[in-house]
Each structure stands twice: as C-alpha cells, then as structure tokens.
Design a protein around this motif. Structure first.
Motif, PDB file in Angstrom:
ATOM      1  N   TRP A 189       0.823  -1.300   0.029  1.00 14.32           N
ATOM      2  CA  TRP A 189      -0.021  -0.037   0.022  1.00 14.32           C
ATOM      3  C   TRP A 189       0.865   1.243   0.001  1.00 14.32           C
ATOM      4  O   TRP A 189       0.378   2.178  -0.710  1.00 14.32           O
ATOM      5  CB  TRP A 189      -0.902   0.050   1.100  1.00 14.32           C
ATOM      6  N   SER A 192       2.056   2.316  -3.744  1.00 10.60           N
ATOM      7  CA  SER A 192       0.816   2.188  -4.484  1.00 10.60           C
ATOM      8  C   SER A 192       0.407   3.899  -4.592  1.00 10.60           C
ATOM      9  O   SER A 192       0.324   4.575  -3.767  1.00 10.60           O
ATOM     10  CB  SER A 192      -0.217   1.300  -4.360  1.00 10.60           C
ATOM     11  N   ASP A 193       0.000   4.028  -6.028  1.00  9.92           N
ATOM     12  CA  ASP A 193      -0.944   5.214  -6.130  1.00  9.92           C
ATOM     13  C   ASP A 193      -0.090   6.536  -5.863  1.00  9.92           C
ATOM     14  O   ASP A 193      -0.428   7.614  -5.397  1.00  9.92           O
ATOM     15  CB  ASP A 193      -2.109   5.136  -5.207  1.00  9.92           C
TER      16      ASP A 193
END
Length: 267
Positions: A189, A192-193
């Motif tokens: 996580w 990411s992004d």
C-alpha cells in the motif's frame, strides 16, 4: 517541567518505563506456585534450560528461552519464572509510546496511550505471569514501531529491524503471523498510487528483504533444539517439524468438565 518533557519525548518514555517496571515487579512472587498456563511453560523452560528433550512442541521456543534465562539467572522460583515477563511488559508499553509518537508526533498523545497500556489489566496480569502472550505482545508492538520508524528515514536498516522483530514474535507464537502479513500489505500500500513511504527502496526488494529476514530470524530461534540430548532437531527436520507443530496446535483434546458443559474441546 511539562513543557520540557514535551520537548524530550524519550525522557517521558523513560519515566513511563520506570513506572511500568516498578508496577509489574510489585508482588511478583505472589502466588508462590505455578498459575494459569505456567504449568505448561515453566516445566518446558526447565527442560529447555537442561537441553534435555523436546517439550511443549506445539509452540516455538522464544518465550520459553526467556523463562529459562530467568530461571538460570534468578533461580527456579516465581521471580525467576516471571522476571523477564515484566521486562517484556515494559517493552510493550514503550512500543505503544513509540507507535503513537511516530504516528502523531505529540508527546501528550504518546504518553497518554502508554499510560493506558501500563494500566491495562490484561497486560498487568500477563507481565506478571510466565506465559507466552506478554512476549508475543512485546515483539509485535516493537516490530510495528520499527516499521513506522522505517518511514522516517534509513528504510532498509529499519525495515530489516522490523522484520527481525516480527520473526521473533512468530518465534513466540504463531498468532503473530497475521501481523507479519499485515506489514507486507502495508509495504504494498505504501508504494502504490504515487505514495512512497520508503523512498529509495523499491517494492519487490523491500518485500523480499522483509520476508527473508523475518523467516530467517524465525528459523534461527530453533537453534537450541539442535543441541537436545534426546531427539535433537536437524536441518532436514526443521521444515517438517513446522507441520508437526501445526498438527499439535489443531489436535482435538480429551474431554474436560468444561467441554462437557458446552465449552470448546480444541486447544
């Protein structure tokens, strides 16, 4: 005085740690006999200290090594059984402080959470009882703190430290495995992004290092078992032994008065 403590978070942490340790040590010798699951783990620690033969093989060795060390250093009595558990309880309180300080950067919040942890009845009892859970909580909490710390710089070293602490937590009890998995998901996580909480450390090398260090640490905790006088562990049996542990953890126990009354019959 309070403003100075706000500027020195680790001085505050030290004061809380001293208070926690004194609290956990108070009346440590009572009761003067084995209580709760001490009846399983203290005899297993004695056997481990003597390097005699495998005992209590449904769980790994780390917590029992600490209990054995207490017996070796302080004697085979309630203080010897429980002394390292008090240190683990204090380490848990410090881990809570570290996690909150890293998350919120506010000494008041970190101190409040640490004091609540110190006064928590479950931790108070576990820290004064020679069982596994207080060591599980200590290593898991410190591992989470190290994981958060790795986001503040030097990601490779601090992430390796977190992985080692998670490996020790699993070496206490397999109940730590979901937290290790959660840390891996956090790594994914956090990369990411467009986020990158571990700059300079690519995702797959980070995951690989985390997995290798935690697993290697876990398997290293079985080192004493290679020196048993009777039925020592071998490298060839190390991995198959994990299946034996699983089978022991999931076995159906003999009926007891509690299970006959409707309680669970599984350990």
């Amino acid at each position: 005085m309070l403003s100075r403590l706000r500027d020195r978070p680790w001085t505050t942490a030290l004061l809380i740690a001293v208070a926690a340790q004194l609290l956990f040590l108070w009346g440590l010798g009572r009761p003067g006999k084995l209580s709760f699951d001490e009846v399983h783990y203290v005899p297993a620690a004695r056997t481990l200290l003597a390097l005699a033969y495998p005992a209590n093989t449904e769980h790994p060795l780390v917590a029992k090594m600490f209990i054995a060390a207490g017996i070796a250093l302080f004697g085979d009595d309630p203080w010897g059984w429980r002394i390292f558990g008090t240190l683990a309880g204090t380490a848990t309180v410090l881990g809570v402080f570290a996690c909150l300080q890293l998350l919120f950067r506010r000494v008041q919040v970190a101190a409040f959470g640490a004091v609540l942890a110190m006064l928590n009845q479950t931790l108070l009892i576990e820290a004064r009882t020679a069982m596994l859970e207080v060591y599980l909580g200590a290593f898991t909490t410190l591992a989470i703190a190290a994981l958060l710390w790795s986001m503040r710089g030097r990601p490779a070293r601090r992430l390796a430290l977190s992985a080692m602490l998670f490996g020790l937590a699993v070496g206490v009890k397999w109940a730590a495995i979901p937290y290790v998995a959660g840390a891996g998901l956090l790594l994914v996580w956090g990369k990411s992004d467009g986020r990158d909480y571990w700059p300079g450390l690519p995702l797959f090398p980070a995951l690989a290092m985390f997995g290798v260090v935690s697993i290697a640490t876990y398997f290293a905790t079985f080192a004493p078992a290679f020196f048993y006088a009777q039925d020592p562990l071998t490298l060839a049996r190390l991995v198959p032994f994990q299946l034996d542990m699983y089978q022991r953890q999931t076995q159906i126990l003999a009926p007891t008065p509690i299970s006959r009354a409707g309680g669970a019959g599984r350990c």
